[in-house]
Design a protein around this motif. Structure first.
Motif, PDB file in Angstrom:
ATOM      1  N   LEU A 143       0.695  -2.504   1.175  1.00  0.00           N
ATOM      2  CA  LEU A 143      -0.764  -2.577   1.269  1.00  0.00           C
ATOM      3  C   LEU A 143      -1.412  -1.252   0.881  1.00  0.00           C
ATOM      4  O   LEU A 143      -2.401  -1.215   0.151  1.00  0.00           O
ATOM      5  CB  LEU A 143      -1.173  -2.953   2.698  1.00  0.00           C
TER       6      LEU A 143
ATOM      7  N   TRP B 101       2.573  -8.802   6.836  1.00  0.00           N
ATOM      8  CA  TRP B 101       2.281  -8.050   5.617  1.00  0.00           C
ATOM      9  C   TRP B 101       3.004  -6.721   5.684  1.00  0.00           C
ATOM     10  O   TRP B 101       3.214  -6.157   6.751  1.00  0.00           O
ATOM     11  CB  TRP B 101       0.777  -7.806   5.475  1.00  0.00           C
ATOM     12  N   ASN B 102       3.350  -6.169   4.538  1.00  0.00           N
ATOM     13  CA  ASN B 102       4.034  -4.886   4.462  1.00  0.00           C
ATOM     14  C   ASN B 102       3.000  -3.762   4.360  1.00  0.00           C
ATOM     15  O   ASN B 102       2.231  -3.700   3.396  1.00  0.00           O
ATOM     16  CB  ASN B 102       4.969  -4.864   3.249  1.00  0.00           C
ATOM     17  N   LEU B 103       2.973  -2.887   5.356  1.00  0.00           N
ATOM     18  CA  LEU B 103       1.969  -1.822   5.391  1.00  0.00           C
ATOM     19  C   LEU B 103       2.082  -0.884   4.199  1.00  0.00           C
ATOM     20  O   LEU B 103       1.080  -0.518   3.580  1.00  0.00           O
ATOM     21  CB  LEU B 103       2.095  -1.025   6.692  1.00  0.00           C
TER      22      LEU B 103
ATOM     23  N   CYS C 213      -1.021  -5.888   9.952  1.00  0.00           N
ATOM     24  CA  CYS C 213       0.095  -6.201   9.056  1.00  0.00           C
ATOM     25  C   CYS C 213       1.229  -6.892   9.811  1.00  0.00           C
ATOM     26  O   CYS C 213       1.811  -7.872   9.323  1.00  0.00           O
ATOM     27  CB  CYS C 213       0.604  -4.927   8.393  1.00  0.00           C
ATOM     28  N   LYS C 214       1.551  -6.382  10.976  1.00  0.00           N
ATOM     29  CA  LYS C 214       2.628  -6.973  11.772  1.00  0.00           C
ATOM     30  C   LYS C 214       2.280  -8.405  12.181  1.00  0.00           C
ATOM     31  O   LYS C 214       3.128  -9.314  12.123  1.00  0.00           O
ATOM     32  CB  LYS C 214       2.901  -6.121  13.004  1.00  0.00           C
TER      33      LYS C 214
ATOM     34  N   ALA D  75      -7.025  -4.857   2.974  1.00  0.00           N
ATOM     35  CA  ALA D  75      -6.890  -5.659   4.189  1.00  0.00           C
ATOM     36  C   ALA D  75      -8.051  -6.636   4.312  1.00  0.00           C
ATOM     37  O   ALA D  75      -7.863  -7.802   4.674  1.00  0.00           O
ATOM     38  CB  ALA D  75      -6.831  -4.752   5.414  1.00  0.00           C
TER      39      ALA D  75
END
Length: 205
Positions: free
Chosen positions: A136, A131-133, A126-127, A48
């Motif tokens: 990640l 981004w896709n948690l 992420c939201k 992140a």
């Protein structure tokens, strides 16, 4: 050839340290059915921090520190390695590294989503940035953490030392052979396979 083998656009100086260890080396291939998967700390923060730095996004200072000045609990590592069956660092991603353990040990590894240790601000970040948690946490790497496979009989010891239990090792679906070996995620009672994606030198850069 392994370890610090990379390519890049910039010229870099690199150093390697050679030495001896006073005990039997901990390998990826010795995970045993019934073992627990134990982490030394949170995952996802370093990736992140890297994402935010590259895309000039604001994020908690903790994420940037996880990327730029990572710390590891060496005392915890010393305790867990003494009882572990297998282990691996997570620099190239949890998914890739645990798939290596599963393949080399010829076992089925199951990660429980609800037990994965990550900063609770990550889903929000992420939201916000689309981004896709899950991607990640499993496929971006950068985490300065170790995962160990330890006997279930050592669970209390591992937890009291500070280890985080987040999964388990099973015999592969094909018995003790390689068939059915791999990494799986249990999320809300549903089991799904996790591909061995992650950072691969000479492919990812």
């Amino acid at each position: 050839v392994g370890g610090d083998t990379n390519k890049g656009k910039e010229f870099c100086y690199s150093a390697a340290v050679f030495g001896e260890i006073p005990f039997k080396p901990l390998l990826r291939k010795n995970a045993v059915a019934g073992d627990l998967l134990v982490l030394t700390g949170e995952i996802g923060s370093a990736a992140a921090g890297l994402f935010c730095a590259l895309n000039k996004k604001k994020c908690p200072k903790k994420f940037l520190q996880a990327q730029n000045t990572p710390q590891i609990n060496f005392e915890l590592c010393k305790k867990l390695i003494a009882v572990a069956s297998a282990g691996v660092d997570l620099s190239d991603g949890l998914g890739k590294e645990l798939n290596d353990v599963a393949r080399q040990s010829r076992k089925m590894l199951v990660v429980e989503w609800e037990k994965l240790p990550f900063d609770k601000r990550l889903p929000v970040l992420c939201k916000k940035n689309n981004w896709n948690l899950e991607d990640l946490l499993f496929h971006r790497g950068e985490d300065y953490q170790i995962v160990y496979a330890i006997p279930a009989s050592k669970e209390r010891f591992a937890r009291s030392a500070g280890g985080i239990v987040f999964g388990r090792v099973f015999e592969s679906a094909g018995g003790k052979g390689a068939d059915g070996a791999g990494l799986f995620l249990e999320k809300k009672g549903v089991l799904s396979g996790i591909n061995a994606k992650g950072y691969e030198h000479f492919k990812s850069n």
